[in-house]
Design a protein around this motif. Sequence first.
Motif, PDB file in Angstrom:
ATOM      1  N   PRO A  40       0.837  -1.205   0.000  1.00  0.00           N
ATOM      2  CA  PRO A  40       0.000   0.000   0.000  1.00  0.00           C
ATOM      3  C   PRO A  40       0.872   1.255   0.000  1.00  0.00           C
ATOM      4  O   PRO A  40       1.584   1.525   0.953  1.00  0.00           O
ATOM      5  N   VAL A  41       0.826   2.000  -1.093  1.00  0.00           N
ATOM      6  CA  VAL A  41       1.672   3.178  -1.279  1.00  0.00           C
ATOM      7  C   VAL A  41       0.913   4.403  -0.784  1.00  0.00           C
ATOM      8  O   VAL A  41      -0.166   4.716  -1.290  1.00  0.00           O
ATOM      9  N   ARG A  42       1.486   5.101   0.210  1.00  0.00           N
ATOM     10  CA  ARG A  42       0.772   6.196   0.885  1.00  0.00           C
ATOM     11  C   ARG A  42       0.851   7.541   0.172  1.00  0.00           C
ATOM     12  O   ARG A  42       0.194   8.477   0.576  1.00  0.00           O
ATOM     13  N   CYS A  43       1.652   7.666  -0.873  1.00  0.00           N
ATOM     14  CA  CYS A  43       1.741   8.942  -1.594  1.00  0.00           C
ATOM     15  C   CYS A  43       0.576   9.106  -2.570  1.00  0.00           C
ATOM     16  O   CYS A  43       0.128  10.225  -2.816  1.00  0.00           O
ATOM     17  N   CYS A  44       0.114   8.027  -3.146  1.00  0.00           N
ATOM     18  CA  CYS A  44      -0.982   8.112  -4.122  1.00  0.00           C
ATOM     19  C   CYS A  44      -2.148   7.188  -3.760  1.00  0.00           C
ATOM     20  O   CYS A  44      -3.106   7.096  -4.517  1.00  0.00           O
ATOM     21  N   ALA A  76       6.140   4.444   0.194  1.00  0.00           N
ATOM     22  CA  ALA A  76       5.862   5.526  -0.756  1.00  0.00           C
ATOM     23  C   ALA A  76       6.713   5.274  -1.992  1.00  0.00           C
ATOM     24  O   ALA A  76       7.689   4.512  -1.935  1.00  0.00           O
ATOM     25  N   HIS A  77       6.361   5.901  -3.086  1.00  0.00           N
ATOM     26  CA  HIS A  77       7.175   5.771  -4.294  1.00  0.00           C
ATOM     27  C   HIS A  77       8.542   6.412  -4.069  1.00  0.00           C
ATOM     28  O   HIS A  77       8.649   7.457  -3.431  1.00  0.00           O
ATOM     29  N   ALA A  78       9.576   5.805  -4.611  1.00  0.00           N
ATOM     30  CA  ALA A  78      10.939   6.322  -4.474  1.00  0.00           C
ATOM     31  C   ALA A  78      11.139   7.598  -5.272  1.00  0.00           C
ATOM     32  O   ALA A  78      11.984   8.417  -4.935  1.00  0.00           O
ATOM     33  N   GLU A  79      10.361   7.781  -6.323  1.00  0.00           N
ATOM     34  CA  GLU A  79      10.412   8.992  -7.147  1.00  0.00           C
ATOM     35  C   GLU A  79       9.068   9.689  -7.048  1.00  0.00           C
ATOM     36  O   GLU A  79       8.047   9.042  -6.813  1.00  0.00           O
ATOM     37  N   PRO A  80       9.043  11.005  -7.234  1.00  0.00           N
ATOM     38  CA  PRO A  80       7.760  11.714  -7.180  1.00  0.00           C
ATOM     39  C   PRO A  80       6.752  11.095  -8.149  1.00  0.00           C
ATOM     40  O   PRO A  80       7.098  10.688  -9.256  1.00  0.00           O
ATOM     41  N   CYS A  81       5.521  10.999  -7.687  1.00  0.00           N
ATOM     42  CA  CYS A  81       4.440  10.461  -8.514  1.00  0.00           C
ATOM     43  C   CYS A  81       3.357  11.524  -8.625  1.00  0.00           C
ATOM     44  O   CYS A  81       3.474  12.602  -8.043  1.00  0.00           O
TER      45      CYS A  81
END
Length: 154
Positions: A40-44, A76-81
Motif C-alpha cells: 500500500p503506497v501512501r503517496c498516491c 511511498a514511491h521512491a520517485e515523485p508520482c
Amino acid sequence: MTTAFRVHALPAELLDRLRVSGVDDLGNAVERLTAAGGEPVRCCLRDAEAGEALLLFGYQPPLPASPYRETGAVYAHAEPCAGRARLDGYPPAWRGRPQVLRAYDDRGWIHDARVHDGHAPETVVADLLADPAVVRVHSRNVAYGCFMFTITRS
C-alpha cells in the motif's frame, strides 16, 4: 447520513525531504526496495505494482503530542508520482479492504474506533465525524496496524 470529508495522503514536502536525505523524521535510514506488488503506497493511495521503486520508512501520523501518538512503517514511491488526484472521497484502491478507522479529538486522544469491511466506508466515516469532538480520523491496516491516510471534514 452524508458528511463531506477530505482524505490526506502523505505530504509531498515530507516525501521530497526523505528522498533527498535518505533519513526519516526519527533518524532512521530510509530503505529503498523494489515492489513485489500489492504494497500500500501512501503517496498516491493505491497498491504498488511489481517492479516499482519504493521507499519504506518510519512515519508518525499527524497528531498532537499525546499517549496515542504512534510511529509505524509506511511505503511511498521512491520517485515523485502524480499523488492523489481527488481528496474529497474515499480512495478507490481501498474499497473492499478491511480497515480500522480511529477517530481523534483535538488533544490527539482516541475518541472512537471502528473496524469496517471496506464496503460503504462513507457511512463509517460520517458516523465518526458526526461527533463534534472528533477532528481527524486515521485509517489503519487491520492486520499490521499501519497508518494508511488521514480523514478530516471538508
